[in-house]
Write a protein that holds these residues in place. Structure first.
Motif, short mmCIF file in Angstrom:
data_model
loop_
_atom_site.label_atom_id
_atom_site.label_comp_id
_atom_site.label_asym_id
_atom_site.label_seq_id
_atom_site.Cartn_x
_atom_site.Cartn_y
_atom_site.Cartn_z
N HIS A 153 33.74 42.91 -63.75
CA HIS A 153 34.40 41.74 -62.80
C HIS A 153 34.50 40.09 -63.31
N GLU A 210 33.92 50.65 -58.14
CA GLU A 210 34.03 49.70 -57.42
C GLU A 210 34.51 50.57 -56.10
N HIS A 240 23.87 35.80 -62.44
CA HIS A 240 25.60 36.11 -62.74
C HIS A 240 26.00 34.56 -61.84
N ASN A 300 30.59 44.39 -61.08
CA ASN A 300 30.26 42.48 -60.49
C ASN A 300 29.79 41.78 -61.78
N ASN A 338 34.24 43.27 -52.48
CA ASN A 338 34.19 44.18 -54.36
C ASN A 338 35.43 44.09 -54.53
N ASN A 387 26.38 46.17 -58.86
CA ASN A 387 25.82 44.73 -59.86
C ASN A 387 26.31 44.95 -60.81
#
Length: 386
Positions: free
Chosen positions: A235, A247, A194, A232, A271, A229
């Motif tokens: 996103h 989230e 990431h 993320n 987040n 995770n």
């Protein structure tokens, strides 16, 4: 498992579909692809080599590790010229002949190292803690060596994080699925991918991580980490509604299970707020951050990178809102000026978070100037006159 596709046709196999080579565990969608790979794809020459390395997963991780170390060394080349490793004191690694990296917040002549030395240091420290039953707190502190610098105590970033992620994964992937170090290594790999912006690869890792976490009956907190995770990655790939849904759930579950002052709850709020800003749900984002930032400053401190990011996102929600007032814009500029000074002092000017805060500050100042400058009068005459 990170290898989730057929080695020949790339058909998605998930964690269990298809078949494997009986010798080296290379995965295929079926017998036809396996036969083609043996006869035309060179697998007949590689099979013994892959088996000797520990199987397809280990062979793949070793290869990707070597590749990402080379990328990290090249990326850091200008910064590391003429320096030596603070662990082994050599410019070139004695065994791998790799060059140096830095990628943390050290400045001057501090913090230069070989990825191999950093990985070996982390491995030895963790093994010592396990062997001597030093307790969970010590284990957590030593695990941090897989992603943070022991000198400046800040996380590595970018391609250096990715190289360390592969180093961590190749070290622990052979352990059972329910082993905590294996699970933590998968998380570390996903975070490294990431951070290096390999978002599709990171998503594949995080989907596998989430599936395994549920299958082995992990704790509710571990499942929340896996969901975070995964969100993320959604996103980063622009799948904002999926990210927001996860989230939101993680944030409220963290509040319930851990309380508002836990670091994971603060991170989940950050987040959640970030996705709200990106979806232009500014009032919700500002409300959440006004409630959470004082907690972060009290619990983590103003110098913590998570606190810095939360203040940065809050300022972004203020100045990017089309309905921003003059007071909103002034607050955004003041917040970013203070945050930028702290980020530059703590993280250094070269850190990507510092650079992003500086860019936001320029945009906020421009928005403030535009709001403060009155529009030209419609009946204004040419200054030269006629």
């Amino acid at each position: 498992m990170i290898l989730t596709q057929c080695a020949v046709c790339a058909t998605e196999l998930g964690l269990s579909l298809g078949k494997k080579c009986g010798r080296c565990s290379t995965r295929y969608c079926g017998a036809e692809c396996q036969k083609q790979h043996w006869e035309e794809g060179g697998h007949d020459k590689l099979c013994k080599k892959i088996k000797k390395a520990g199987g397809a997963e280990q062979f793949h991780a070793n290869k990707r590790y070597t590749e990402t170390v080379a990328v990290a060394v090249e990326k850091c080349a200008d910064d590391t010229k003429g320096q030596t490793c603070y662990i082994c004191t050599q410019a070139l690694h004695w065994k791998t002949k790799e060059g140096l990296v830095r990628g943390c917040s050290c400045r001057g002549t501090a913090g230069f190292a070989h990825v191999s030395c950093l990985a070996e240091q982390a491995k030895i420290l963790l093994a010592e803690a396990l062997e001597n039953n030093l307790g969970d707190k010590t284990l957590d502190e030593r695990w941090c060596r897989w992603h943070s610098c022991s000198l400046c105590e800040q996380n590595y970033h970018g391609v250096v994080t990715c190289a360390l992620g592969w180093a961590c994964w190749k070290t622990y992937l052979g352990r059972p699925e329910d082993d905590w170090a294996r699970g933590a290594a998968m998380t570390r790999l996903g975070n490294g991918l990431h951070d290096a912006e390999h978002h599709e690869d990171a998503l594949a890792v995080r989907e596998a991580e989430f599936s395994i976490t549920r299958r082995v009956g992990a704790s509710g907190i571990d499942i929340l980490v896996s969901q975070t995770n995964l969100a993320n990655s959604y996103h980063a790939l622009g799948r904002m509604e999926q990210a927001l849904q996860l989230e939101r759930g993680v944030y409220y579950d963290s509040l319930r299970l851990l309380g508002e002052e836990d670091g994971d709850t603060i991170r989940s709020a950050n987040n959640y707020a970030s996705s709200l800003v990106d979806l232009q749900r500014f009032e919700e984002a500002k409300s959440l951050l006004r409630k959470t930032i004082p907690v972060a400053r009290r619990v983590l401190g103003d110098d913590n990178i998570l606190t810095l990011k939360m203040r940065w996102y809050y300022a972004g929600a203020l100045y990017t809102d089309p309905g921003a007032t003059l007071d909103d814009l002034r607050e955004a500029v003041t917040t970013l000026e203070d945050t930028e000074r702290t980020a530059r002092r703590v993280l250094g000017g070269a850190h990507p978070t510092t650079s992003e805060i500086e860019m936001s500050l320029r945009h906020a100042r421009a928005a403030l100037r535009a709001h403060e400058t009155p529009p030209p009068r419609a009946d204004a005459t040419d200054a030269r006159g006629d």
